[in-house]
Design an enzyme around this catalytic site. Sequence first.
Site, short mmCIF file in Angstrom:
data_model
loop_
_atom_site.label_atom_id
_atom_site.label_comp_id
_atom_site.label_asym_id
_atom_site.label_seq_id
_atom_site.Cartn_x
_atom_site.Cartn_y
_atom_site.Cartn_z
N ASN A 48 -47.05 32.96 -48.12
CA ASN A 48 -46.77 33.19 -46.71
C ASN A 48 -48.04 33.32 -45.87
OD1 ASN A 48 -43.94 33.28 -47.21
ND2 ASN A 48 -44.14 35.40 -47.90
N HIS A 134 -33.86 41.37 -44.39
CA HIS A 134 -34.69 41.64 -45.57
C HIS A 134 -34.30 42.96 -46.24
CE1 HIS A 134 -38.53 42.53 -47.71
NE2 HIS A 134 -38.68 41.23 -47.71
N GLU A 178 -34.25 40.06 -37.69
CA GLU A 178 -35.56 39.44 -37.91
C GLU A 178 -35.78 38.34 -36.88
OE1 GLU A 178 -36.11 38.21 -42.02
OE2 GLU A 178 -35.00 39.96 -42.72
N SER A 182 -36.36 35.35 -43.53
CA SER A 182 -37.39 35.09 -44.53
C SER A 182 -36.97 34.02 -45.53
CB SER A 182 -37.74 36.38 -45.26
OG SER A 182 -36.61 36.93 -45.91
N ASP A 207 -37.86 42.45 -36.77
CA ASP A 207 -38.92 42.30 -37.77
C ASP A 207 -39.50 40.89 -37.63
OD1 ASP A 207 -40.43 41.86 -40.07
OD2 ASP A 207 -39.17 43.16 -41.30
N HIS A 210 -42.13 36.78 -40.28
CA HIS A 210 -42.33 35.34 -40.43
C HIS A 210 -42.49 34.63 -39.09
CE1 HIS A 210 -41.58 35.56 -44.75
NE2 HIS A 210 -40.69 36.49 -44.42
N LYS A 232 -48.78 38.39 -44.17
CA LYS A 232 -48.36 36.99 -44.17
C LYS A 232 -49.34 36.19 -43.31
CE LYS A 232 -43.94 38.29 -45.88
NZ LYS A 232 -42.69 38.98 -45.61
C1 LIG Z 1 -42.16 40.12 -46.36
C2 LIG Z 1 -41.28 40.89 -45.46
C3 LIG Z 1 -41.46 42.25 -45.28
C4 LIG Z 1 -42.40 43.03 -46.14
O1 LIG Z 1 -43.71 42.90 -45.72
P1 LIG Z 1 -44.83 43.30 -46.77
O2 LIG Z 1 -46.02 43.55 -45.92
O3 LIG Z 1 -44.97 42.14 -47.69
O4 LIG Z 1 -44.35 44.53 -47.47
C5 LIG Z 1 -40.70 42.89 -44.34
N1 LIG Z 1 -39.78 42.24 -43.62
C6 LIG Z 1 -39.57 40.93 -43.76
C7 LIG Z 1 -38.55 40.26 -42.93
C8 LIG Z 1 -40.30 40.22 -44.71
O5 LIG Z 1 -40.04 38.93 -44.91
#
Ligand SMILES: *Cc1c(COP(=O)(O)O)cnc(C)c1O
Length: 378
Positions: A48, A134, A178, A182, A207, A210, A232
Site C-alpha cells: 500500500n 475495516h 471509509e 480497502s 477512514d 486508502h 500506506k
Molecule cells: C490499513 C487500514 C487501517 C490500519 O492502518 P495501519 O496503520 O496499517 O494500522 C485502518 N483502516 C483502514 C480502512 C485500513 O485499510
Amino acid sequence: MLSLDRHAQGKLAELEGRELRRVLAPTARLGGARVLRGGRELISFACNDYLDLAHHPRVKAAACEAVDRHGAGAGASRLVTGDAPETGALEAALARRAGSQAALAFGSGYLANLGVLPALAGPGDLVLVDALAHSCIWAGARLSGARVERFAHNDLADLERRLAAGRGDARHALIATESVFSMDGDPAPVPDILKLAERRDAWALVDDAHGLGVLEPASGARPPLQVGTLSKALGSTGGYVCASRAVVDLLTSRARPFVYTTGLAPAAAAAALAALEVLEAEPERGARARASARRLAGRLGLPEPAAAIVPLVVGDPREALRLAAGLEAQGFLAPAIRPPTVAPGTARLRFALSAAHTPAQVDAVADAVLALVARRAA
Ligand SMILES: *Cc1c(COP(=O)(O)O)cnc(C)c1O
C-alpha cells in the site's frame, strides 16, 4: 501435550482444511515496487506504499536524522515522557491538509480507530458501520459499548432508515465508513453521508487510509472525524485522527490506545512528515497510481477503479491461492485475500498499484492473470 498447544493445533488444522491458514514469507522490499523473496526479484502489487515514498531519499533521510537526534523509540507515552517536536509538527501538517483544527497521532491506524470510537461513543449511543468497513473500525465500535449496527455497503437509504429508527433512543449517533474501501477499492459517497449526518444529528467518522495521496480530497467534504494512517501512501508507520481542537484535546486525555501506549517513534513521525511534503509537492504521484489501476482494470475487463486498488474476485480461496502462486512463479506478487478479511465466497486477488509501476509492468501482470484464468477455464 499441553492443552493449549492441542487447542492451537486443532484450530490450525481446521484453518488449513479450509485453505484459510496464513503464513509469513520473508520478503525484502527494495523500493520501486521491487521485492526480493526466496532469492528472486519480483514486481510487487502487494504493497500500500501507493506513492512509492517508503524508499524516497528525503523520507529515509528524515527518519535517519530523527533516529540520530532522538534514538530509536519514544521512551514512554507522550503524556509521560514529553513530546518529540517531530510528532507535533506532523500533527500540524496533517490538520492543515485535512482542513481541521487539530490532529492526534497514534501508533497505527488500527490503534487510531480503537482509540477514537470508544473515547467518543459508549453505552446509550448508536454506532452505524458500513458493512465493508475495516476490521479496526468494527473493533473500535464494539469496544465502545454502544449499540452497533451494520448498514448495507454504501447504501444511503439503509443508513437513513436505521438512523430514523434508532436515533431517537440514542444519546448520540455516529456513522463510521471509509473514503476508499480497502479490499474493494470503491469510494464511499462521503458528501452525501455528511449531509445525512447533519440532517439526522449524527457524527461521522471517515477512514481515509486508502484515499490520502491517491484521491483528490473531495472539495467541501470535511468529515468531523478524519482517521488515517501514516503506513500506506506516506510510507511510514503510525495512524492519526484529524478533528476539532476540542475533540483532539478530549482524545488526548481519554483515548486509551493513545494514553496507555508508548508514543509514535519520532523517526516514524519525521518520515511521515517528509512524505507529506513530497506528496504535496508532487501530486502527480497519486495520479500515476490511479492511472496504473485504471490500466490494469481495463486490461482485466473490470470496472474502472476510483483509487489505486483493483480486486479480482474469484470466490473460492483455493482458486485465489492458485492464481497468486501462478503469478509469483512468473515474477509478480499479488496477494490472495481470503475470509474473514473479505466475506465468505468473495476470495480475491488484490492488486495495489503505485506511482512506481510502469505501464509495461501493468500490462505484463495483466497478461499473466489472463493466461492463468484461461488455463483454469480450459
Ligand atoms: C490499513 C487500514 C487501517 C490500519 O492502518 P495501519 O496503520 O496499517 O494500522 C485502518 N483502516 C483502514 C480502512 C485500513 O485499510
